[in-house]
Write an enzyme that holds these catalytic residues in place. Structure first.
Site, short mmCIF file in Angstrom:
data_model
loop_
_atom_site.label_atom_id
_atom_site.label_comp_id
_atom_site.label_asym_id
_atom_site.label_seq_id
_atom_site.Cartn_x
_atom_site.Cartn_y
_atom_site.Cartn_z
N HIS A 1 0.82 -1.22 0.00
CA HIS A 1 0.00 0.00 0.00
C HIS A 1 0.85 1.27 0.00
O HIS A 1 0.37 2.34 -0.39
CB HIS A 1 -0.94 -0.01 1.21
CG HIS A 1 -2.22 0.76 1.00
ND1 HIS A 1 -2.29 1.90 0.20
CD2 HIS A 1 -3.47 0.58 1.49
CE1 HIS A 1 -3.54 2.37 0.22
NE2 HIS A 1 -4.27 1.58 0.98
N ASP B 1 -9.78 -8.47 -16.92
CA ASP B 1 -9.96 -9.59 -17.84
C ASP B 1 -8.62 -9.92 -18.49
O ASP B 1 -8.06 -9.12 -19.23
CB ASP B 1 -10.99 -9.20 -18.91
CG ASP B 1 -11.33 -10.35 -19.85
OD1 ASP B 1 -10.61 -11.37 -19.85
OD2 ASP B 1 -12.32 -10.22 -20.60
#
Length: 471
Positions: free
Chosen positions: A161, A386
């Site tokens: 992060h 995807d």
């Protein structure tokens, strides 16, 4: 059929994890992090879990990762303590590479989907555990791809992060997916590495109050009658995940409680509602002051603007604060006003600059002692990933925690799934407060959701999209 509390079978690792390095030479230098990147609060990895119906070729995935790491070379580096300041972190861009593990689990994609709403401890085996002395020794990017019985796959990623926020991780993952699926085309967004846009001023000028933080040294002096450490209270009890899906009609119902005097966004309505329900279920003293902390992107608010392609932390925490009595006693509109105000407080260049300067003080801590923290994962395009074999059947976190997540719902753009862990003793109460208006609304719509509660393989979708998830 596996039930949600059921343990996953073991992962089988046919090979040792491999290190994926950038496939061309990359700049060797040290990348300074901004004060927004470097907060103590962010010293962890964001852990995503994706479930795909059809596996992607693993060699293709690894090759595409080696290509995308040329562009995103800091993710192939290692964090270290800054030479100038022992409390600051920087990235040694040394091209050491990301860790990529391959595994197999004896479960089908459909079986996993059945229990995918509520993470449990056994899910942790879906992400390779790096043996490390400290947080700094873990590669900033760790990936495990687990092949499933009957051809599906689960991909888990752990992204540091301090290097990326939610928008940044989404940008990186989409670039990787793009190169995997369409190797001849460049990804649509090029990464911007330098963090100077968020450099602190010299000398620092703190010109606003920043109630998100506490200075650690003064903790003993606090008036204990009004200071209860809710976080410690929560963590001292067994926690269970709660997952509640709000469809567009549920959200409209919440928004209607605020009109005509107040037009509000989905986030504002749902955040205020979740905060109120959480506080109500915890049974706190009426005079206790409670906070809501939530991420607000400031990418377009700075002057000059943070450039497109910047994948570092471009958010600050908004902070709403009120007493238990006022939050719970008043209507939802009161909570929404507080959330809106908190959002507009942080939404300008002067405020962000003031916060960046304040964060030069490394003794600061984000005040988690009496706060609900909400992190927004919906609306970042994370669920659209995807790799060439279709979008995910499920996207969410690997674990559930006391920090609340607003998650996307696959196949329903307007719905939001709220996931948060609460003490087992209050879970039913919390779910009741979160959903008590559902039944009012169902009676109005004549749509009794319990008709949809199938026990077959479709149960998940019917259950999810109809919001009928009150146990």
């Amino acid at each position: 059929m596996l039930k949600s509390q059921e343990q996953l079978p073991d992962c089988f690792y046919p090979t040792q994890p491999v290190v994926i390095r950038p496939n061309k030479p990359t700049p060797k230098h040290c990348l300074s992090l901004s004060n927004l990147d470097d907060q103590k609060f962010l010293r962890f990895s964001i852990k995503y879990l994706y479930l795909f119906k059809k596996s992607v070729n693993l060699d293709g995935l690894k090759y595409a990762l080696s290509k995308v790491l040329v562009d995103y070379y800091p993710l192939a580096g290692r964090l270290r303590t800054s030479a100038d300041h022992d409390q600051k972190l920087e990235v040694d861009c040394n091209g050491e590479g990301a860790l990529f593990a391959e595994a197999f689990m004896d479960i089908t994609a459909e079986e996993f989907l059945e229990l995918s709403r509520k993470p449990n401890r056994s899910w942790r085996k879906l992400l390779y555990r790096v043996e490390a002395q400290s947080f700094l020794d873990i590669p900033p990017l760790v990936v495990q791809v687990t092949s499933l019985r009957c051809g599906g796959m689960i991909m888990c990623t752990a992204i540091n992060h301090c290097l990326c926020d939610g928008i940044g991780t989404s940008q990186f993952l989409h670039a990787w997916a793009h190169i995997t699926a369409k190797p001849d085309l460049d990804p649509p967004i090029s990464p911007v590495h330098v963090r100077h846009v968020l450099k602190s001023r010299c000398p620092p000028q703190v010109t606003f109050p920043h109630p998100q933080f506490t200075i650690t040294s003064n903790n003993n002096a606090k008036d204990n009658s009004t200071h209860v450490d809710i976080l410690r209270l929560l963590q001292s009890q067994p926690l269970v995940p709660t997952s509640l899906t709000f469809t567009q009609s549920h959200i409209l119902h919440l928004k209607r409680q605020c009109v005509p005097s107040l037009k509000c966004t989905t986030f504002e309505a749902l955040a205020a509602h979740t905060w109120r329900s959480w506080v109500r279920s915890l049974d706190l003293s009426p005079l206790l002051s409670v906070k809501l902390l939530f991420s607000v992107s400031v990418r377009s608010r700075l002057n000059p603007q943070i450039p497109q392609g910047y994948y570092g932390n471009g958010f600050v925490l908004g902070c709403a604060e009120t007493t238990v009595k006022d939050l719970v006693g008043a209507n939802l509109r009161h909570g929404v006003k507080l959330v809106r105000q908190a959002k507009s407080d942080v939404n300008n260049d002067d405020y962000v600059r003031s916060m960046v300067d304040l964060l030069e003080d490394k003794t600061l801590k984000t005040d988690l002692t009496r706060s609900l923290v909400i992190s927004q994962w919906a609306k970042l395009g994370l669920e659209d990933l995807d790799f060439g074999e279709g979008k995910a059947l499920h996207m969410g976190p690997l674990t559930s925690d006391v920090y609340c997540l607003f998650l996307p719902v696959v196949g329903d753009l307007d719905a939001v799934r709220v996931l948060v862990s609460v003490p087992e003793s209050v879970a039913d109460k919390f779910e009741y407060y979160m959903t008590e208006f559902f039944s009012v609304e169902e009676n109005n719509n004549g749509d009794h959701h319990h008709h949809h509660h199938h026990a077959n393989g479709n149960g998940y979708h019917a259950e999810d999209h109809n919001g009928n998830i009150v146990n």
